[in-house]
Design an enzyme around this catalytic site. Sequence first.
Site, PDB file in Angstrom:
ATOM      1  N   ASP A 136       0.820  -1.224   0.000  1.00 38.01           N
ATOM      2  CA  ASP A 136       0.000   0.000   0.000  1.00 38.01           C
ATOM      3  C   ASP A 136       0.853   1.273   0.000  1.00 38.01           C
ATOM      4  O   ASP A 136       0.341   2.366   0.187  1.00 38.01           O
ATOM      5  CB  ASP A 136      -0.968   0.005   1.199  1.00 38.01           C
ATOM      6  CG  ASP A 136      -0.253   0.020   2.551  1.00 38.01           C
ATOM      7  OD1 ASP A 136       0.995   0.055   2.573  1.00 38.01           O
ATOM      8  OD2 ASP A 136      -0.950   0.009   3.586  1.00 38.01           O
ATOM      9  N   HIS A 138       3.305   2.009   2.123  1.00 38.18           N
ATOM     10  CA  HIS A 138       3.787   2.501   3.422  1.00 38.18           C
ATOM     11  C   HIS A 138       5.300   2.343   3.548  1.00 38.18           C
ATOM     12  O   HIS A 138       5.918   1.498   2.908  1.00 38.18           O
ATOM     13  CB  HIS A 138       3.047   1.833   4.587  1.00 38.18           C
ATOM     14  CG  HIS A 138       3.399   0.409   4.850  1.00 38.18           C
ATOM     15  ND1 HIS A 138       2.498  -0.496   5.376  1.00 38.18           N
ATOM     16  CD2 HIS A 138       4.544  -0.306   4.672  1.00 38.18           C
ATOM     17  CE1 HIS A 138       3.081  -1.664   5.523  1.00 38.18           C
ATOM     18  NE2 HIS A 138       4.312  -1.584   5.098  1.00 38.18           N
TER      19      HIS A 138
END
Length: 262
Positions: A136, A138
């Site tokens: 995602d 991160h």
Amino acid sequence: MEVIIVNNAELAAKKAALIYKRLINEKPTAVLGLATGSTPLKLYSELVKMYENSEIDFSRVTTFNLDEYVGLPEGDKNSYRFFMDENLFDKINIDKKKTHLPSGNVDDVNEHCAEYDAKIKHAGGIDLQLLGIGADGHIGFNEPTSSLTSKTRIKTLTKQTIADNARFFGGDPEKVPTHAITMGIGSIMESNMVILLAFGKNKAGAIKAAVEGPVSAMVPASILQMHPNVKVIVDLDAASELELRQYYQWVYERKPDWQKDA
Ligand code: PGA
């Protein structure tokens, strides 16, 4: 951002390890920012090999890890402290007192986080920060929409991250802690140099967004576009969605040899 595309994760680890060797030989008191997860494992094995061959002396090195789960008992085999001891610290001549991770078991989390940032500052700041990347986008546990100037603090993991990390907890997402303490994006951006490693197809979308997408809190790693000294070292699968893939390869092939391990 320098994007280095290599055939496989082994080559990426070897390349990254040479950067560590050069840094620590030039600055024996180097401060390293370290990461956990599957991504750095091969790099840590290379560093252990280099230590065994007397190519690197870690005795004066200081380390700060990116993150730690909240609430796991001390010594839990899924804690990042356990991971670091097992995969690196117990295999090299580092002084454990110079190795730091946030604690996931403190009464005053805010105070602990502020102290962690202060300790990094006191150590002179991080010379080289190692990062993986989540599917995602991160970095650390700075999930999408994290403040791009954040400092060390507690964060709630996304369902995607919990699902991704369930493999370390016997495949059961219910066992994955929902919170972690993570160095902030602002803290990461203060490092002198950053190496981001990514391997495999499931990282291709995140790498594309981080390297070639707009800078956005929706993709925390994209802030690295604003850092003056970042190397993104990826295998062919993780590079597969990059639009300028051939350009990055062309650039790298034309680098003078002396610059390649710098
Ligand atoms: P991984 O995790 O190395 O286990 O893929 C990377 C990350 O989530 O930052």
